[in-house]
Design a protein around this motif. Structure first.
Motif, short mmCIF file in Angstrom:
data_model
loop_
_atom_site.label_atom_id
_atom_site.label_comp_id
_atom_site.label_asym_id
_atom_site.label_seq_id
_atom_site.Cartn_x
_atom_site.Cartn_y
_atom_site.Cartn_z
N GLY A 12 1.71 -26.62 -51.13
CA GLY A 12 0.88 -25.42 -51.01
C GLY A 12 -0.36 -25.57 -50.14
N LEU A 13 -0.48 -26.63 -49.38
CA LEU A 13 -1.64 -26.79 -48.50
C LEU A 13 -1.51 -25.87 -47.29
CD1 LEU A 13 -1.91 -30.69 -48.49
CD2 LEU A 13 -3.08 -29.07 -50.00
N ASP A 14 -2.53 -25.08 -47.03
CA ASP A 14 -2.54 -24.14 -45.91
C ASP A 14 -3.33 -24.77 -44.76
OD1 ASP A 14 -2.42 -21.98 -44.23
OD2 ASP A 14 -3.41 -20.58 -45.61
N ILE A 15 -2.79 -25.85 -44.19
CA ILE A 15 -3.56 -26.65 -43.24
C ILE A 15 -3.86 -25.93 -41.93
CG2 ILE A 15 -2.89 -28.85 -44.25
CD1 ILE A 15 -0.81 -29.18 -42.06
N TRP A 16 -3.01 -25.02 -41.49
CA TRP A 16 -3.32 -24.29 -40.26
C TRP A 16 -4.55 -23.41 -40.48
CZ3 TRP A 16 -2.15 -24.56 -35.29
CH2 TRP A 16 -2.50 -23.49 -34.46
N ASN A 17 -4.58 -22.68 -41.56
CA ASN A 17 -5.71 -21.80 -41.86
C ASN A 17 -7.00 -22.60 -42.03
OD1 ASN A 17 -6.99 -19.30 -42.48
ND2 ASN A 17 -6.87 -19.82 -44.64
N TRP A 18 -6.93 -23.73 -42.68
CA TRP A 18 -8.13 -24.53 -42.93
C TRP A 18 -8.64 -25.23 -41.67
CZ3 TRP A 18 -5.63 -27.31 -47.68
CH2 TRP A 18 -5.47 -26.38 -48.72
N SER A 19 -7.77 -25.53 -40.73
CA SER A 19 -8.14 -26.29 -39.54
C SER A 19 -8.57 -25.35 -38.42
CB SER A 19 -6.97 -27.17 -39.10
OG SER A 19 -6.64 -28.10 -40.10
N ARG A 20 -9.76 -24.78 -38.59
CA ARG A 20 -10.27 -23.80 -37.63
C ARG A 20 -11.46 -24.31 -36.83
NH1 ARG A 20 -8.92 -18.42 -38.36
NH2 ARG A 20 -7.46 -18.06 -40.04
N ARG A 21 -11.74 -25.62 -36.90
CA ARG A 21 -12.96 -26.13 -36.27
C ARG A 21 -12.71 -26.97 -35.02
NH1 ARG A 21 -13.90 -27.51 -41.87
NH2 ARG A 21 -13.47 -29.66 -41.33
N LYS A 22 -11.51 -27.55 -34.87
CA LYS A 22 -11.29 -28.53 -33.81
C LYS A 22 -10.02 -28.25 -33.03
CE LYS A 22 -13.22 -31.91 -36.98
NZ LYS A 22 -12.83 -32.95 -37.91
N LEU A 23 -10.11 -28.44 -31.72
CA LEU A 23 -8.95 -28.34 -30.84
C LEU A 23 -8.43 -29.75 -30.55
CD1 LEU A 23 -10.27 -25.65 -28.35
CD2 LEU A 23 -8.43 -25.36 -30.02
N GLY A 24 -7.13 -29.88 -30.39
CA GLY A 24 -6.53 -31.17 -30.14
C GLY A 24 -6.18 -31.43 -28.69
N VAL A 25 -6.42 -30.44 -27.83
CA VAL A 25 -6.14 -30.58 -26.40
C VAL A 25 -7.42 -30.22 -25.65
CG1 VAL A 25 -4.76 -29.79 -24.44
CG2 VAL A 25 -3.69 -30.06 -26.68
N ALA A 26 -7.89 -31.14 -24.80
CA ALA A 26 -9.10 -30.90 -24.03
C ALA A 26 -8.92 -29.67 -23.14
CB ALA A 26 -9.43 -32.12 -23.18
N GLY A 27 -9.91 -28.79 -23.16
CA GLY A 27 -9.86 -27.60 -22.32
C GLY A 27 -9.03 -26.46 -22.86
N SER A 28 -8.55 -26.56 -24.09
CA SER A 28 -7.75 -25.46 -24.67
C SER A 28 -8.62 -24.22 -24.86
CB SER A 28 -7.20 -25.86 -26.04
OG SER A 28 -6.16 -26.77 -25.90
N ASP A 29 -7.97 -23.08 -24.86
CA ASP A 29 -8.64 -21.81 -25.11
C ASP A 29 -9.14 -21.80 -26.55
OD1 ASP A 29 -9.41 -19.17 -25.45
OD2 ASP A 29 -7.59 -18.34 -24.54
#
Length: 194
Positions: free
Chosen positions: A62-79
């Motif tokens: 039941g972990l909603d990791i996409w919703n919780w992970s709203r602070r960091k991008l994993g690809v440099a220069g991503s939108d």
């Protein structure tokens, strides 16, 4: 890095994930990331320990990791709009994120920000996605797999797979099914009441 790149492929002729391995049947469409520092393509940030693909807002009980992970991008220069992207299990899209450490993923069990939400968003798209691995003779590949003799560990819906010296992996959305969800938004896939 044992992964060389991740690319979206032209998917109109990809009737099975097997077809996605052929660059003739499924040519590259868009580079999601590269780990080649000499490349002008978008670069994967750091050397993450995991690369996760989701199409539902529930993993590991039941972990909603996409919703919780709203602070960091994993690809440099991503939108940065990717940090605002929501997840919908009926939209045919795949969401991808990484974790820098195993501890980062285990911290999600706490279910409370700022401890949870350690994932780094990579992409949200229709795919198919092709992950290309480095050649097993490559020094980076050997460095990354020396502790496990060239094996790469994968998991699909809770089922573990050990792959020896992979060349490519293709991730493709297969089908959308109808499900019932609670009208009040409760349950594992109905969203949060925040």
């Amino acid at each position: 890095h044992i992964v060389e790149s991740m690319k979206e492929v032209q998917g109109s002729d990809v009737t099975s994930a097997r077809d996605g391995h052929s660059r003739t049947i499924a040519p590259d469409s868009k580079v999601i990331f590269s780990t080649d520092r000499g490349s002008s393509d978008p670069q994967l940030v750091g050397n993450p320990v995991s690369l996760l693909f989701l199409n539902i807002p529930s993993i590991a009980g039941g972990l909603d990791i996409w919703n919780w992970s709203r602070r960091k991008l994993g690809v440099a220069g991503s939108d940065k709009d990717l940090l605002k992207a929501s997840q919908n299990f009926g939209d045919g899209r795949l969401e991808c994120l990484t974790y820098r450490t195993g501890l980062g993923f285990y911290a999600e069990q706490v279910r409370m920000p700022p401890i949870s939400g350690q994932g780094h968003r990579i992409c949200s798209g229709a795919g198919p996605l092709r992950i290309s691995f480095r050649d097993p003779a490559d020094a980076e590949y050997q460095k990354g797999t020396s502790h496990c003799k060239g094996r790469t560990y994968m998991q699909v819906d809770g089922e573990f797979i050990i792959v020896h010296e992979p060349d490519t992996a293709v991730i493709k959305h297969h089908a959308t099914i109808s499900v019932l969800i609670r009208a009040d938004g409760g349950g594992c896939c109905g969203g949060s009441k925040q």
